[in-house]
Design a protein around this motif. Structure first.
Motif, mmCIF file in Angstrom:
data_model
loop_
_atom_site.group_PDB
_atom_site.id
_atom_site.type_symbol
_atom_site.label_atom_id
_atom_site.label_comp_id
_atom_site.label_asym_id
_atom_site.label_seq_id
_atom_site.Cartn_x
_atom_site.Cartn_y
_atom_site.Cartn_z
ATOM 1 N N HIS A 1 108.212 69.498 36.637
ATOM 2 C CA HIS A 1 106.782 69.643 36.954
ATOM 3 C C HIS A 1 105.895 68.699 36.158
ATOM 4 O O HIS A 1 104.901 69.128 35.561
ATOM 5 C CB HIS A 1 106.324 71.092 36.726
ATOM 6 N N ASP B 1 105.439 73.576 45.050
ATOM 7 C CA ASP B 1 105.630 75.027 45.146
ATOM 8 C C ASP B 1 104.576 75.816 44.380
ATOM 9 O O ASP B 1 104.348 76.976 44.682
ATOM 10 C CB ASP B 1 107.026 75.406 44.636
ATOM 11 N N GLU B 2 103.956 75.186 43.378
ATOM 12 C CA GLU B 2 103.018 75.961 42.560
ATOM 13 C C GLU B 2 101.603 75.873 43.125
ATOM 14 O O GLU B 2 100.686 75.359 42.501
ATOM 15 C CB GLU B 2 103.105 75.513 41.096
ATOM 16 N N HIS C 1 112.686 76.289 44.108
ATOM 17 C CA HIS C 1 112.211 76.721 42.788
ATOM 18 C C HIS C 1 112.141 78.239 42.859
ATOM 19 O O HIS C 1 111.167 78.808 43.342
ATOM 20 C CB HIS C 1 110.841 76.132 42.487
HETATM 21 ZN ZN LIG Z 1 108.457 75.021 40.525
#
Ligand SMILES: [Zn+2]
Length: 417
Positions: free
Chosen positions: A80, A180-181, A258
């Motif tokens: 990340h 994904d975040e 993830h």
């Molecule tokens: Zn992630």
């Protein structure tokens, strides 16, 4: 080009003590015919909270693989990273998870958006993707909306990629792009055009991490409909296939999940779908190794149990502060957190069982588990004592770490009996 194996697993080891136990799980999977490339990952956030350097992860990975005589490939993932944080990871990492989450929703220039939309004209109308039953209804309006939301992020991904490539040299690292975040999942059709953008930016992306539907809370099971997830996951795989053929992306481009760890409810679906289509997978299992350390210490009793109970007491006082950085990925019911007066009476077994992710166990408490999951900072404040206890109880702790990765993750995912 440095290439990731077909199946790879992201392993987090916040305090850098469990690499050998993690590697043993990988080696044992290999003995059962499941070849997994280990990737040790640690995010900037974790380094900041604990006070470690990216180079420490490299040292640990090199050390444990040499010690075990592990001759296959392994990687160290700058997890990340973005333009602001990538620098200190460049030397020691050979896998980069380029996180574009913070750029999503920012608009690229009108000309760039128009050009992108023009370049997708051949896909408008009813777009049939082999393997997906219902064709996508692609309109100019839809592609424009997707470009407005994601094109800027794709351009930023390229900037980050080039920054790394300039220093590391072409082909010397694996590139992942993660999104994904973010609050909302990407649909398969969005993923398709995002991959088109990455193809146009010439990013040799080997793994892509979308956000899926459902909740992927840290360290606990999937919340959502597993059947629906399976349908979305399979559609995404078909989209990746199509994108590889159409957009000039690397042939080994694969899905990165993830997981936030412990998504046991969807593991059988993931395993079945990738086997059915002969696909690869990268599975990040996040930081539950820290939880296993706590479980191992609890099971050891004595001073080790006192230490982890104390972490729990302190985390009760600091719940809000500890949870804040993880607000989107935890769901703790505070009323279900037992008070200090009660936990003080708990045995070693009871404390360990409350934390260990065995859903059928009556003592398992996902609220305690999630709180301890984000409480690693408290151990970092007493690092010397913590490390001393880890070392003194190494056998019990590493057995917990191994059992978790091998039995609960690998065996479930790959249907090893
Ligand atoms: Zn992630």
């Amino acid at each position: 080009m440095k290439q990731l194996g077909k199946i790879s697993m992201g392993l987090g080891d916040r305090f850098g003590h469990q690499g050998s136990a993690q590697l043993k799980a990988i080696i044992d999977a290999g003995k059962k015919g499941i070849e997994i490339t280990p990737v040790w990952n640690k995010s900037n956030r974790e380094h900041m909270i604990i006070g470690t350097q990216p180079g420490d992860v490299r040292k640990e990975a090199d050390h444990v693989t040499t010690k075990a005589g592990f001759k296959k490939s392994y990687f160290v993932d700058a997890d990340h990273i973005n333009l602001d944080t990538v620098d200190r990871f460049i030397e020691s990492s050979d896998f980069f998870t380029i996180d574009v989450a913070s750029y999503i929703g920012k608009k690229a220039g009108d000309q760039e958006i128009n050009e992108f939309v023009k370049g997708t004209a051949k896909y408008t109308g009813e777009l049939k993707i082999p393997g997906i039953r219902k064709p996508f209804k692609v309109t100019n309006k839809l592609v424009t909306e997707i470009a407005e939301k994601y094109l800027f992020a794709a351009i930023k991904a390229w900037e980050i990629f080039r920054k790394i490539e300039k220093e590391k040299g072409k082909g010397n690292f694996v590139t992942e792009v993660s999104m994904d975040e973010v609050p909302h999942p990407q649909t398969p059709v969005e993923l398709l055009f995002i991959l088109k953008m990455l193809g146009e930016e010439n990013i040799p992306v080997q793994t892509i991490a979308p956000k899926f539907s459902g909740r992927f809370n840290k360290g606990v099971d999937y919340v959502g409909d597993p059947e629906k997830f399976a349908e979305e996951f399979e559609a995404d795989l078909m989209v990746i296939d199509f994108a590889v053929r159409e957009f000039g992306l690397p042939h080994n481009l694969k899905m990165s999940v993830h997981s936030g760890s412990d998504k046991f409810a969807i593991y059988p679906y993931i395993g079945e779908i990738i086997t059915k289509h002969g696909k690869g997978l990268h599975l990040k299992t996040a930081g539950t190794t820290w939880l296993e350390e706590v479980i191992g210490l609890a099971a050891s009793g004595g001073k080790a149990l006192d230490f982890v109970k104390d972490i729990y007491y302190k985390s009760l006082e600091k719940t809000e502060e500890l949870c804040a950085p993880y607000a989107d990925v935890i769901d703790i019911n505070i009323s279900k957190l037992p008070p200090k007066s009660e936990v003080a009476k708990w045995s070693s077994r009871k404390f360990a069982d409350s934390l260990r992710h065995v859903p059928g166990n009556k003592d398992y408490n996902p609220n305690i588990r999630q709180l301890i999951h984000v409480a690693y900072k408290l151990a970092a404040l007493k690092m010397d004592e913590y490390f001393h206890l880890l070392e003194a109880n190494e056998k019990t702790v590493s057995a917990a770490v191994y059992e978790n990765i091998y039995n609960r993750h690998i065996c479930r995912l790959f249907d090893i009996k």
